[in-house]
Scaffold this active site. Structure first.
Site, PDB file in Angstrom:
ATOM      1  N   ASN A  19     -24.203 -62.761  16.599  1.00 49.23           N
ATOM      2  CA  ASN A  19     -23.145 -63.859  16.564  1.00 49.23           C
ATOM      3  C   ASN A  19     -22.849 -64.140  18.033  1.00 49.23           C
ATOM      4  O   ASN A  19     -22.632 -65.098  18.207  1.00 49.23           O
ATOM      5  CB  ASN A  19     -22.224 -63.533  15.540  1.00 49.23           C
ATOM      6  CG  ASN A  19     -22.691 -63.638  14.135  1.00 49.23           C
ATOM      7  OD1 ASN A  19     -22.872 -64.481  13.727  1.00 49.23           O
ATOM      8  ND2 ASN A  19     -22.209 -62.544  13.646  1.00 49.23           N
ATOM      9  N   SER A  79     -12.917 -62.870  26.552  1.00 44.51           N
ATOM     10  CA  SER A  79     -11.884 -62.107  25.980  1.00 44.51           C
ATOM     11  C   SER A  79     -11.491 -61.184  27.081  1.00 44.51           C
ATOM     12  O   SER A  79     -12.042 -60.297  27.518  1.00 44.51           O
ATOM     13  CB  SER A  79     -12.519 -61.273  24.698  1.00 44.51           C
ATOM     14  OG  SER A  79     -11.317 -60.359  24.208  1.00 44.51           O
ATOM     15  N   TYR A 120     -17.521 -55.527  20.865  1.00 46.16           N
ATOM     16  CA  TYR A 120     -17.068 -56.789  20.862  1.00 46.16           C
ATOM     17  C   TYR A 120     -16.985 -57.343  22.384  1.00 46.16           C
ATOM     18  O   TYR A 120     -17.475 -58.302  22.835  1.00 46.16           O
ATOM     19  CB  TYR A 120     -15.707 -57.142  20.104  1.00 46.16           C
ATOM     20  CG  TYR A 120     -15.077 -58.336  20.378  1.00 46.16           C
ATOM     21  CD1 TYR A 120     -15.411 -59.554  19.657  1.00 46.16           C
ATOM     22  CD2 TYR A 120     -13.998 -58.573  21.171  1.00 46.16           C
ATOM     23  CE1 TYR A 120     -14.947 -60.837  19.807  1.00 46.16           C
ATOM     24  CE2 TYR A 120     -13.351 -59.797  21.349  1.00 46.16           C
ATOM     25  CZ  TYR A 120     -13.897 -60.963  20.744  1.00 46.16           C
ATOM     26  OH  TYR A 120     -13.174 -61.974  21.025  1.00 46.16           O
TER      27      TYR A 120
END
Lengths: 264, 264
Positions: A89, A114, A151
């Protein structure tokens, strides 16, 4: 930006912070994996709303056709997301979006990176002091990634993909390392969250500037002008004209501070 | 290093440069996607040779069990490799190897990164001057990636994965941005290749040092001590004790120089 702007992940938290304030400012196209209900489209017609996965080359190409810019937010947003999910993703999906944007002749892409791309700079030796107003430790976007989690690895990979497409296809790319986005007020009892707070209005303003400003390739931090900050916002001010209005220090909360990144 | 050392991609070019010179120095385990013929095992028994894809979690776990170190070379080595191949073989494969190494209690991993992770620093303005001995432009490993191609993106992602596993699992990781490895002599008529030449003996010595030295997380350049270099080798010397013996300037060739990265 007169041409349409594609907002991927439009139904998510960051997408809503942007769209709810900028719905009338751009000719939006929305993309999300799930159908976006009418109240979350903020007036954007259903005909400009695409339901597709960002790993679907053809669907992304269809959504981006004719656009002048992309704000790419779509991906698995969970800091503890498993590798297979962020690989597909976030890494593969971001490559799909950059590649489709180049093929469509898009001018600029703002990519939602992020704080987790650099979370491991928050070492035991530096914390919790680095979360406090009197500490002058700063990250400025020129440092190498030190991800908090897989992540964060995926977000750093997205930044590098942006660098590649900027260098090779003349695409303007800004990577925004988003802090802790909360609505209304900063996180309570969480020094780290107060250090990297991003208010909804500053978030919308920052991405508005990403669409309006001229740049080449940039990595900037997306936080409000918090007294507690350890991310520099100088580059965002200088290059993008970012002018944040909020500061977590203007809010006071009672209780013991917590600094567990997992609670973000 | 008394414990076994796993060499992934052992049958490839870099693997052979290492194994042909260091076969007797370590207790090797070899892994490659294809069976490695006897003459390329350099005395390592077939029983220590694993035929597996690096994206196969179980097979990699089996190969790394009991090892003290890993030299991870496996992956698609083509600078023009398509995205799907580098996503699977280089990014996912490298995550598999790091994760399995941590689970197996491995002490250190040397990861074969590439000059292509930073190839876009070679801008039109800087080239071909930067390839010449009298030019003092240097990359030192602290700069952000600027990949030449999607292969380079995948190598930069591998470096970031290494950073993550170092920070979170106390794994020692060294990323070696390998230059232009050729046997016998430097590339002819190719200034760029002469600038980043890595001789076979310097390659074997460098990875030998990666197994012997103490470090935390490092990004170093893997080139010989070429007069034409634009990669600093100071960090490799300082941290790893790298002591290269070769220099492309000791070879002279006739003909017009070429500087097309695609010819590497």
């Amino acid at each position: 930006m007169d041409d349409p702007v594609l907002l991927t992940g439009a139904g998510g938290r960051v997408g809503q912070a942007i769209l709810s304030r900028l719905a009338d400012e751009y000719d939006w196209r929305l993309l999300d994996r799930e159908p976006i209900p009418e109240e979350r489209r903020h007036g954007v017609p259903e005909s400009a709303s695409f339901v597709a996965d960002v790993t679907d080359d053809a669907a992304v190409a269809d959504a981006v056709a004719g656009c002048g810019a992309v704000i790419h937010l779509a991906g698995d947003p969970r800091p503890d997301a498993p590798w297979d999910s962020v690989l597909a993703n976030n890494i593969d999906g971001t490559q799909t979006v950059f590649s489709a944007a180049v093929d469509a002749g898009v001018e600029k892409v703002a990519f939602a990176s992020s704080n987790h791309a650099v979370g491991a700079y928050e070492t035991d030796e530096r914390t919790p002091e680095m979360y406090r107003a009197d500490d002058d430790y700063r990250l400025d976007g020129e440092e190498l990634p030190r991800p908090s989690n897989l992540y964060g690895v995926s977000k750093a990979s997205g930044e590098t993909l942006g660098r590649y497409y900027h260098d090779h296809a003349d695409l303007d790319v800004v990577c925004v390392r988003i802090g802790n986005l909360t609505e209304g007020h900063p996180p309570r009892e969480y020094e780290r969250g107060q250090a990297m707070w991003l208010s909804h209005r500053d978030c919308a303003h920052l991405f508005d500037r990403c669409l309006a400003a001229d740049y080449g390739y940039e990595i900037v931090y997306g936080i409000s002008d918090n007294d507690r900050k350890y991310y520099s916002i100088e580059r965002a001010k200088e290059v993008l004209g970012y002018d944040p209005q909020d500061n977590s220090a203007e809010y006071t909360f009672e209780g013991e501070p917590k600094n567990d990144p997992a609670t973000e």
